[in-house]
Design a protein around this motif. Structure first.
Motif, short mmCIF file in Angstrom:
data_model
loop_
_atom_site.label_atom_id
_atom_site.label_comp_id
_atom_site.label_asym_id
_atom_site.label_seq_id
_atom_site.Cartn_x
_atom_site.Cartn_y
_atom_site.Cartn_z
N PHE A 195 -12.54 3.26 -4.13
CA PHE A 195 -12.00 4.27 -3.21
C PHE A 195 -11.05 5.23 -3.90
O PHE A 195 -10.44 6.08 -3.25
CB PHE A 195 -11.29 3.59 -2.04
CG PHE A 195 -12.21 2.93 -1.07
CD1 PHE A 195 -13.41 3.52 -0.71
CD2 PHE A 195 -11.89 1.70 -0.50
CE1 PHE A 195 -14.27 2.92 0.20
CE2 PHE A 195 -12.73 1.09 0.41
CZ PHE A 195 -13.93 1.70 0.76
N GLY A 196 -10.88 5.10 -5.22
CA GLY A 196 -10.04 6.02 -5.97
C GLY A 196 -8.60 5.58 -6.11
O GLY A 196 -7.75 6.37 -6.54
N ALA A 197 -8.28 4.33 -5.77
CA ALA A 197 -6.91 3.84 -5.85
C ALA A 197 -6.60 3.33 -7.25
O ALA A 197 -7.51 3.07 -8.06
CB ALA A 197 -6.69 2.72 -4.83
N ILE A 232 -2.04 2.02 -4.87
CA ILE A 232 -1.70 3.42 -4.63
C ILE A 232 -2.98 4.18 -4.35
O ILE A 232 -3.87 4.26 -5.20
CB ILE A 232 -0.97 4.05 -5.84
CG1 ILE A 232 0.25 3.20 -6.23
CG2 ILE A 232 -0.57 5.49 -5.52
CD1 ILE A 232 1.30 3.08 -5.16
N LEU A 233 -3.09 4.72 -3.13
CA LEU A 233 -4.29 5.43 -2.72
C LEU A 233 -3.89 6.75 -2.08
O LEU A 233 -3.34 6.78 -0.97
CB LEU A 233 -5.09 4.59 -1.73
CG LEU A 233 -6.41 5.20 -1.23
CD1 LEU A 233 -7.36 5.48 -2.41
CD2 LEU A 233 -7.09 4.26 -0.24
N ASP A 234 -4.13 7.84 -2.80
CA ASP A 234 -3.79 9.16 -2.28
C ASP A 234 -4.54 9.43 -0.99
O ASP A 234 -5.75 9.19 -0.89
CB ASP A 234 -4.12 10.25 -3.31
CG ASP A 234 -3.25 10.17 -4.54
OD1 ASP A 234 -2.17 9.52 -4.45
OD2 ASP A 234 -3.64 10.72 -5.58
N LEU A 283 0.86 -1.18 0.00
CA LEU A 283 0.00 0.00 0.00
C LEU A 283 0.89 1.22 0.00
O LEU A 283 1.67 1.44 0.93
CB LEU A 283 -0.91 0.01 1.22
CG LEU A 283 -1.70 1.30 1.46
CD1 LEU A 283 -2.70 1.53 0.31
CD2 LEU A 283 -2.42 1.26 2.79
N ASN A 284 0.78 2.03 -1.06
CA ASN A 284 1.61 3.24 -1.19
C ASN A 284 3.07 2.92 -0.93
O ASN A 284 3.78 3.62 -0.19
CB ASN A 284 1.11 4.33 -0.25
CG ASN A 284 -0.23 4.88 -0.67
OD1 ASN A 284 -0.67 4.67 -1.82
ND2 ASN A 284 -0.92 5.56 0.23
N PRO A 330 -13.56 -8.84 -4.59
CA PRO A 330 -12.62 -8.34 -5.60
C PRO A 330 -11.91 -7.06 -5.19
O PRO A 330 -12.53 -6.00 -5.06
CB PRO A 330 -13.50 -8.12 -6.83
CG PRO A 330 -14.87 -7.97 -6.30
CD PRO A 330 -14.96 -8.78 -5.06
N LEU A 331 -10.59 -7.12 -5.01
CA LEU A 331 -9.79 -5.96 -4.59
C LEU A 331 -9.76 -4.87 -5.64
O LEU A 331 -9.86 -3.69 -5.31
CB LEU A 331 -8.36 -6.39 -4.27
CG LEU A 331 -7.37 -5.25 -3.97
CD1 LEU A 331 -7.81 -4.43 -2.78
CD2 LEU A 331 -5.97 -5.80 -3.77
N ARG A 332 -9.61 -5.26 -6.90
CA ARG A 332 -9.54 -4.22 -7.93
C ARG A 332 -10.79 -3.35 -7.89
O ARG A 332 -10.71 -2.12 -7.92
CB ARG A 332 -9.38 -4.83 -9.33
CG ARG A 332 -9.29 -3.77 -10.43
CD ARG A 332 -9.01 -4.40 -11.77
NE ARG A 332 -7.74 -5.10 -11.77
CZ ARG A 332 -6.57 -4.50 -11.93
NH1 ARG A 332 -6.52 -3.18 -12.06
NH2 ARG A 332 -5.46 -5.20 -11.94
#
Length: 498
Positions: free
Chosen positions: A469-471, A485-487, A373-374, A461-463
């Motif tokens: 969530f915008g990732a 990658i999640l801002d 994650l990030n 499903p993760l994708r």
């Protein structure tokens, strides 16, 4: 309950799904019963069936969506079905019916009677089996049939099956997937006949159907005569075991002892010998699938007899068939009773959640996968639920709770509706177990991968979740690593390492 999450990578761009592999993993230990359209459409009878499913080891139903006559049993906007005029909506609220079954942990199989079809052959005689004397050929019951050689008939049948899949059924089962067997066969003419053999035509139809229905994310099964497991030819009806097994995900031979004649399988009276009849049939099938190298591609899920015809069948006889199936090495089976009256005492009583049909098969666990994650490696996984690559679908299955809590999201589970809810930064995503549709911020969206059970955990499903969530999600194939990658997300202490 720990929630898990899945995503697809395997050389695909984010958000895409391959039409070459089904997004629905194989189901283990399906133990089901046949449910007619009339029963499915009756509140009283359907309630009785639900009660039986809740109390016993049963976890699946095979429901008529296209009957022996050819009627389609639920409303659909498919234009060809509408033009044929085949709809008879015995199941008036198909969405509610299927949702009720899902909540009750029931695997939903759509039975599609294939080439025996009065409405379609009447509306389109150019699709149908013809009589050499003119007009439509009819069997001994006055039923007309679609021509198995005719590709337009194939498209229609798969269209009905696809409508059932889109409605929410988990699997499509083709019945009467064969050439006619009774009536005056000497007057049959197949207008679309080409140079293929009958067994090649049936196998080609099933392969075509499976390829098309993979787009809807459902596996395909086929019903065959019981003796198909032991006879090495196609029995004159196009049903050859190895060819059919190579074209579908499950083969369901109709191993009704009452339908065998004396001396079949070397048994003096098969009807009075349910264990031996079922065991010897499946033993023959296993040997042939092993020899053809098909054991890991498809499996047998037999139809078993739960009715009396010429010999009384009660709990001992039905249980003997089930035991024979297990002793032959198969853990799934289906019970047939045309009146939908089943022998309770032949079935094991189980607690809710046992024998869950929405579980991944044990053989699905492939190579381990790491998740970041990030750019921080997520490490807060339970040792028994490490991320891995699913063999059939190529999707990476990951424990959601560790991933979600790593970036500060909250995960909740509603056992009554079997729905996982993840909330991050005020945005909520709801994913029902084995539901085809999820909700993102209250808006409904269709999933290309349903949520299923894995090691008593729910995988989703993760994708879909990450992008909701915008990732962005990328796959590092060289290192077997998924990067999310999640801002705005900061890795929660204790969940990640640099």
């Amino acid at each position: 309950m720990m929630i898990c999450v899945s995503t697809a990578f395997a050389a695909m761009a984010p958000g895409t799904a391959s039409a070459e592999t089904s997004p629905v993993p194989p189901r283990p230990a399906v133990k089901g019963i046949y449910v007619s359209a009339n029963t499915a459409g009756s509140l009283t009878r359907f309630g009785q069936i639900l009660n039986l499913l809740d109390r016993t080891e049963l976890n699946a139903v095979v429901v008529d969506v296209k009957t022996d006559w050819g009627n389609v049993t639920f409303a659909t906007d498919d234009p060809v079905v509408g033009e044929v005029g085949a709809v008879q909506p015995y199941i008036k609220d198909i969405a509610g019916f299927l949702e009720t079954l899902r909540v009750h942990r029931v695997y939903r199989i759509a039975r599609v009677v294939t080439f025996k079809d009065v409405p379609a052959s009447t509306a389109h005689p150019d699709w149908a089996v013809a009589d050499t004397g003119g007009g439509l050929w009819q069997d001994s019951n006055g039923m007309s049939w679609l021509d198995p050689y005719n590709h337009k008939a194939w498209e229609y049948l798969v269209g009905v099956a696809s409508a059932a899949a889109r409605a929410g059924f988990d699997e499509i089962q083709f019945d009467y997937v064969r050439f006619p067997t009774d009536g005056d066969l000497s007057t049959i003419r197949y207008p679309a006949k080409d140079g293929r053999s009958e067994q090649r035509v049936i196998a080609d139809f099933l392969a075509y159907a499976r390829q098309e229905l993979r787009k809807d994310g459902v596996p395909v099964s086929a019903d065959v005569f019981g003796l198909v497991t032991s006879f090495t030819d196609d029995m004159g009806i196009g049903q050859h075991l190895e060819d059919i097994a190579a074209a579908v995900d499950y083969v369901s031979p109709m191993l009704y002892p009452s339908h065998y004649t004396r001396g079949n399988l070397g048994i003096d009276n098969p009807n009075a010998s349910p264990y031996q009849t079922v065991f010897r049939s499946l033993r023959d099938a296993r040997r042939r699938l092993d020899s053809a190298g098909l054991t890991n591609q498809t499996t047998m899920r037999p139809w078993l007899q739960d009715f009396s015809m010429g010999y009384p069948y009660g709990p001992a006889e039905v249980r003997a068939e089930i035991q024979a199936t297990a002793d032959a090495g198969y853990d799934g089976w289906l019970l047939w009773n045309a009146a939908n009256v089943y022998t309770d005492d032949a079935l094991k009583v189980t607690s809710p959640g046992m024998d869950d049909p929405f579980a991944l098969a044990p053989g699905e666990a492939g190579p381990d996968v790491s998740v970041a994650l990030n750019h921080h490696l997520v490490t807060g996984f339970d040792p028994s639920a490490h991320p891995f690559l699913a063999r059939t679908t190529g999707r990476t299955l990951v424990p959601l709770r560790a991933v979600a809590e790593a970036f500060g999201a909250q995960v909740d589970w509603d056992d009554a509706t079997r729905t996982a809810t993840a909330t991050w930064n005020g945005r909520q995503v709801q994913i029902p177990l084995n539901g085809r549709e999820a909700k993102v911020a209250g808006q409904t969206t269709r999933l290309d991968q349903t949520a299923v059970i894995w090691h008593d955990r729910t995988v989703v499903p993760l994708r879909f979740l990450a992008e909701a969530f915008g990732a962005t999600v990328t796959w590092d194939g060289a290192n077997g690593r998924v990067d999310v990658i999640l801002d705005g997300a900061t890795c929660t202490p204790g969940y990640c390492q640099n």
